[in-house]
Motif scaffolding. Structure first.
Motif, short mmCIF file in Angstrom:
data_model
loop_
_atom_site.label_atom_id
_atom_site.label_comp_id
_atom_site.label_asym_id
_atom_site.label_seq_id
_atom_site.Cartn_x
_atom_site.Cartn_y
_atom_site.Cartn_z
N UNK A 1 0.79 -1.10 0.00
CA UNK A 1 0.16 -0.18 0.06
C UNK A 1 0.87 1.18 -0.06
N UNK A 2 0.73 2.00 -0.79
CA UNK A 2 1.45 3.59 -0.87
C UNK A 2 0.71 4.56 -0.16
N UNK A 3 1.54 5.54 0.21
CA UNK A 3 0.81 6.79 0.82
C UNK A 3 -0.10 7.32 -0.19
N UNK A 4 -1.22 8.01 0.28
CA UNK A 4 -2.20 8.70 -0.71
C UNK A 4 -3.30 8.99 0.01
N UNK B 1 -5.43 0.32 -9.23
CA UNK B 1 -5.58 1.63 -9.92
C UNK B 1 -4.53 2.61 -9.46
N UNK B 2 -3.50 2.30 -8.79
CA UNK B 2 -2.48 3.04 -8.48
C UNK B 2 -2.96 4.26 -7.21
N UNK B 3 -3.85 3.83 -6.41
CA UNK B 3 -4.59 4.70 -5.57
C UNK B 3 -3.76 4.42 -4.23
N UNK C 1 -1.35 7.90 -16.87
CA UNK C 1 -3.01 7.82 -16.74
C UNK C 1 -3.19 7.54 -15.17
N UNK C 2 -2.23 6.76 -14.50
CA UNK C 2 -2.55 6.69 -12.98
C UNK C 2 -2.22 7.96 -12.51
#
Lengths: 480, 480
Positions: free
Chosen positions: B153-156, B178-180, B450-451
Motif C-alpha cells: 500500500x502506498x501513501x495517498x 488503480x494506483x491509488x 494515466x495513473x
C-alpha cells in the motif's frame, strides 16, 4: 441455392479473393490478407489494380481476371469503389461478398442510395452480401478468419452474431479471457442483404454451435426473429444483448448501422416469451455462457450461500435477493451437519459464514444436500490463495516455508474443485463461485481445471448472482 | 484524553505489544508480528507464554512484564483468552487495544456476555478498543500496519473504515490496482467500543485524508453519523457502501458483526441529505474515488460522448441515460467544427461516432467547448492500442514494422492524454475515459501517466457512467 448452402460458402469457401489487398500496414486490406494467408487452407487471390504481387502472392487487377472460381470475395476498398467491385463479383459468379467499408445507409440518404445500388447489383448477380459496414467473420472449424485484431480464438461451443464490429471484438476478447472457444462469428454491419435472422437460422442448425450469442441494435425482421428464437431456444440457449434501449441509445444506433431500435418494451416481451436470455452488459454475455456450459439447470430459485468472510456473505445475500432469487432457511438436518463440520462461531443461518477459509469446501456437500436448496453460491477459494500469499511479509528465517504453503494450498484447492464438480453432478444443482474483486490468477493447474470445467470464479458476487438468475429464468422457460 | 489523542495512539503508537505473537506460520499472530517487524520504527514487544524469543525478538510472558510503556496492544490470542489479556493491558496502562479474534457478540448471547466482560475491563482501565472481530489497521505516514495479507500500500489520499475485514481487503486491493494510495485504514469489527462514527470524526479532521471510504453493515449511532457526514462532506467526500439492504443481507449482517442493518430506505435518505455518495458494489468505491481525484466537479448533467466505434456509442448512450444523465444536442457551431475535423461519415449527433480511431482525440476540444456539454465520456484510446496490436497476424516480411507502429501509437496516445488533461483544466469539465471490457495494460509510460492523473479508463461504459453520475450528484449537493 438455399440459405444454408449460401452460408456454407461464407463460412467455408473453396476459394477467396480480397478486393483491396494491400502491402500497406495502415490498411484494413493488409490485415485481412495477412490473416487469411497465415491460416491458409484454400486458394487466395489478392486483388489490387496497381501491384503485381501483394504479400508474396500474385495479385490480379480485378476479380474477373482470377483464373479459378471465386466463392467468397472480401471487399475492403473505399466506399466509392464498392459498386464497381460488386459488378466484377457479379460477372465472376462470386457466391458471397463480405463488404467491410462504412459510408452507406448509416450516413444518410446519399449513402443509402449507394447501398441500394450495390445491393441491386448483388441481387442480380445472385450474390449474398455480409454488411456493408461490418468487420468480417470467422469459422474456427475451417480455420478461416476475415476479422483482424482478435486475440487467438480456439474452437468451442459459442457462436456470435454482432451488429457492431468493435463491440464484438470486446465480446470475443472477454470470452477468450475465460478460456471459452467459438464455432462461428459474423459482424453483420448494416444488414443490407443478410439479416441477423439469417445467421441465427443457420447457427440454430449448426451442430458445432451450442450457444448463440448476439449483440443487437435493431432487428429487420422482428417477427421472424421471434419465431426462430422460440424454436431454437428449445434446443440451444440464445443470449442477447440488445442495445439502443434508451432514446439516446436508439438515436446512436440509427447513426451507427441505420438500425431501428424499436420499442424496448416490445423487445423485452418478445425475448421473454421466446426463451431468449437478455443481458444488459457486454460482459454478461460471457458470464451467462459460462454458467450455461458449466452448470446443470437449477430446479428452483432457492440459493444456499457459503462464505468464509462475513462481509462477502452479506454482499452475496444482497446480490441474490436483488436478482429476485431466494435464500431459503436451512433444514434442521443441515444445521446439525454443519454444527459437526464447522467451528461453533459459524453463522447458523443462510448465508453460511463458516468462520474461516479452510472450512468452506469441507461443508459444501451438507449445504448442497439440503432439500430447500436448488443451487449454491460459494464466495472465495478457487485459486486466489496464491494472490494473497505473495503479499505476506515474511522474516528471512521462515521465508522458505511460503513455497510449501503455496504448494499445499494448490493441492487442497485442486481437491476442492474436483469435489465441487462431483457434487454438482451428483445432485444436479448449480454450484457457482465468486471472488470479491480479486481475480483468480490466469495461470497454473487450478486455473486450467477451472477453465476446463467452465467454473472460473466470477469477479464479484453481483456478477455471479446475475448469471445465476439468468440460468434460473432459462431453466424455468425450458422446463415450462 | 480526547478521541483525537486516543486515535493518535492507535495510528501512530510509540510502542506496540503483540499478545499472541507466534513463530508458527499458520497463526494470525505470526503474520501481524512479521509485518510490524518488517516496518520497524518503534519498540515491538512479542507476548507469548511459552517462548523466550519470537521471530528473533525477546518475548515476554505477559504484557505486564514488558520493561517500557506500551501504547498499543494487538491481541490475537483465541477468544477465551481475551479477558485475561485485556486485564493485563489495563494493569499495564495500555492506551489502545486492537482485538482480532471473533467469537463475541456476533455468535450469540454467550459471546455477547464475554464481549461485555472484556469491554468492562477495558473501560475501567481507560483502554479504547478496536474490534473485536476485526482485521487490524494501518497508517501509511507512520508506516505502521497490523493488517496482513494486503498488497503493498502506498501513501495517498484515501482512508477506509470497514465493518468487514475480508471486504476491506478487496477494497484495498482494487485501489492498489488503480494506483491509488491510502492515508489510514481500520477494520472496525463488532465496534464494541470505538464506532464507525469515531473513526469518521477523526478522519474528517485528518489532513492526510482527502476522501473517506466506508463499508457499513449497520451503524451504532445513526444520528451522529448523519451530523458528522453533513459537516465532513462540505470539506471532503464520503463514499459509502452500505450492505445488508435486503432481508437476507440484513440477517447475514447480524450474524457477521452483530450489526443492525436498519431500514434501507432510512439509510438511503440520510445518505442523500448529508451529501454522502452511496455506492452499490465494492468496486464502485474505487471508481468514485478515481473520478473525485481526477476530475473537476461538473456544473450539470449533460454529457457529450465521443467514440470511434458505433456499438460503443450506443452502449455508452444507454448507460448514461440509465444513470439519469442527459445527452444534449450539439450546438450548430460544434457540428460545423466537427465537420471540419472528422470524415463525412461521422454521426452528426451526440454520441459523436467519429468514423475511425485516429479522430477521437483530435476533436475532443470541439466537443468539450460546446456550451451544452457539462462533461465528456470518451470510449476507446487510453493505451489499449498495444493490446490489439499484439494480436495482429503479420507476414515475416513486414513483422519489423509492428514495433515502429506500437512506438508511434504510444507517442500519439501520450499526447492525447496530455491534451485531455489540458482541456479538462481549461474548461473545468470532467473528461471520463472508458474501454469496452478490454483492460488498459498495467505497464508502460501511458499507464504511468494515466495513473498519475487518476484517469485510467473504466473497464466499461456502464461503470464510467455510474461513476460520473455519482460525481454529478455530489457536485449538485456541494454547489447547493
Amino acid at each position: 441455392m438455399n440459405l444454408r448452402q449460401q452460408l456454407d460458402y461464407l463460412f467455408n469457401p473453396g476459394s477467396v479473393a480480397l478486393i483491396g489487398a494491400s502491402n500497406n500496414l495502415a490498411k484494413w486490406g493488409f490485415h485481412v490478407l495477412s490473416l487469411i494467408i497465415a491460416k491458409g487452407g484454400r486458394p487466395i487471390y489478392p486483388i489490387n489494380k496497381n501491384e503485381d504481387e501483394v504479400q508474396g502472392l500474385k495479385a490480379y487487377p480485378s476479380v474477373g481476371q482470377v483464373p479459378g472460381p471465386v466463392d467468397l470475395a472480401v471487399i475492403t476498398v473505399p466506399f466509392s469503389e464498392v459498386p464497381a467491385a460488386m459488378r466484377d463479383c457479379a460477372r465472376k459468379g462470386v457466391k458471397v461478398a463480405v463488404v467491410i467499408p462504412g459510408g452507406f445507409a448509416e450516413t444518410g440518404s446519399e449513402g443509402a442510395r449507394t447501398q441500394r445500388e450495390v445491393m441491386e447489383i448483388a441481387r442480380q448477380g445472385g450474390i449474398r452480401v455480409v454488411g456493408p459496414n461490418g468487420m468480417g467473420h470467422f469459422n474456427t472449424s475451417a480455420d478461416f478468419f476475415t476479422v483482424p485484431y482478435l486475440p487467438p480464438v480456439k474452437k468451442g461451443p459459442l457462436a456470435l452474431i454482432a451488429q457492431s464490429g468493435n463491440t464484438s471484438q470486446s465480446i470475443v476478447y472477454l470470452a477468450c479471457e475465460m478460456g471459452l472457444g467459438f464455432s462461428k462469428y459474423v459482424s453483420s454491419g448494416n444488414e443490407a442483404d443478410l439479416h441477423f435472422e439469417d445467421y441465427m437460422e443457420y447457427l440454430g442448425q449448426d451442430e458445432e454451435t451450442k450457444i448463440i450469442l448476439g449483440y443487437i441494435e435493431g432487428l429487420k425482421e422482428g417477427r421472424r426473429f421471434f419465431e426462430l428464437a422460440k424454436e431454437i431456444t428449445r434446443k440451444k440457449p440464445v443470449v442477447i444483448m440488445k442495445a439502443g434501449r434508451t432514446v439516446a441509445g436508439a438515436r446512436a444506433a440509427w447513426s451507427h448501422t441505420a438500425a431501428l431500435a424499436g420499442s424496448d418494451v416490445v423487445s423485452e416481451a418478445a425475448f421473454r416469451q421466446s426463451g431468449v436470455i437478455r443481458v444488459e452488459e457486454v460482459n454478461e454475455l460471457i458470464d451467462v455462457a459460462l454458467v450455461l456450459l458449466g452448470q446443470p439447470l437449477p430446479r428452483g430459485r432457492r440459493v444456499g450461500v457459503l462464505s468464509a468472510g462475513g462481509g462477502a456473505a452479506v454482499i452475496a445475500a444482497d446480490a441474490l435477493m436483488g436478482q429476485r432469487l431466494e435464500l431459503p432457511q436451512l433444514s434442521q438436518t443441515t444445521i446439525k451437519k454443519l454444527d459437526s463440520l464447522l467451528p461453533p462461531r459459524w453463522s447458523h443461518v443462510n448465508p453460511v459464514e463458516t468462520g474461516g477459509d479452510p472450512f468452506s469446501y469441507s461443508c459444501l456437500w451438507a449445504l448442497i444436500e439440503d432439500e430447500n436448496v436448488d443451487a449454491a453460491l460459494v464466495i472465495g477459494g478457487g485459486g486466489v490463495t496464491g494472490s494473497y500469499a505473495k503479499w505476506v511479509s515474511l522474516p528471512s528465517s521462515v521465508s522458505g516455508q511460503i513455497d510449501q504453503w503455496l504448494e499445499d494450498a494448490e493441492v487442497s484447492e485442486l481437491d476442492d474443485v474436483d469435489e465441487s464438480v462431483e457434487l454438482m453432478k451428483k445432485y444436479q444443482k448449480p454450484i457457482i463461485f465468486a471472488n470479491m474483486g480479486v481475480p483468480t490468477p490466469r495461470r497454473g493447474k487450478i486455473y486450467e481445471k477451472l477453465q476446463q470445467k467452465y467454473i472460473i470464479p466470477f469477479l464479484t458476487p453481483e456478477r455471479a448472482a446475475k448469471a445465476l438468475a439468468h440460468l434460473v429464468q432459462y431453466s424455468e422457460y425450458v422446463r415450462g
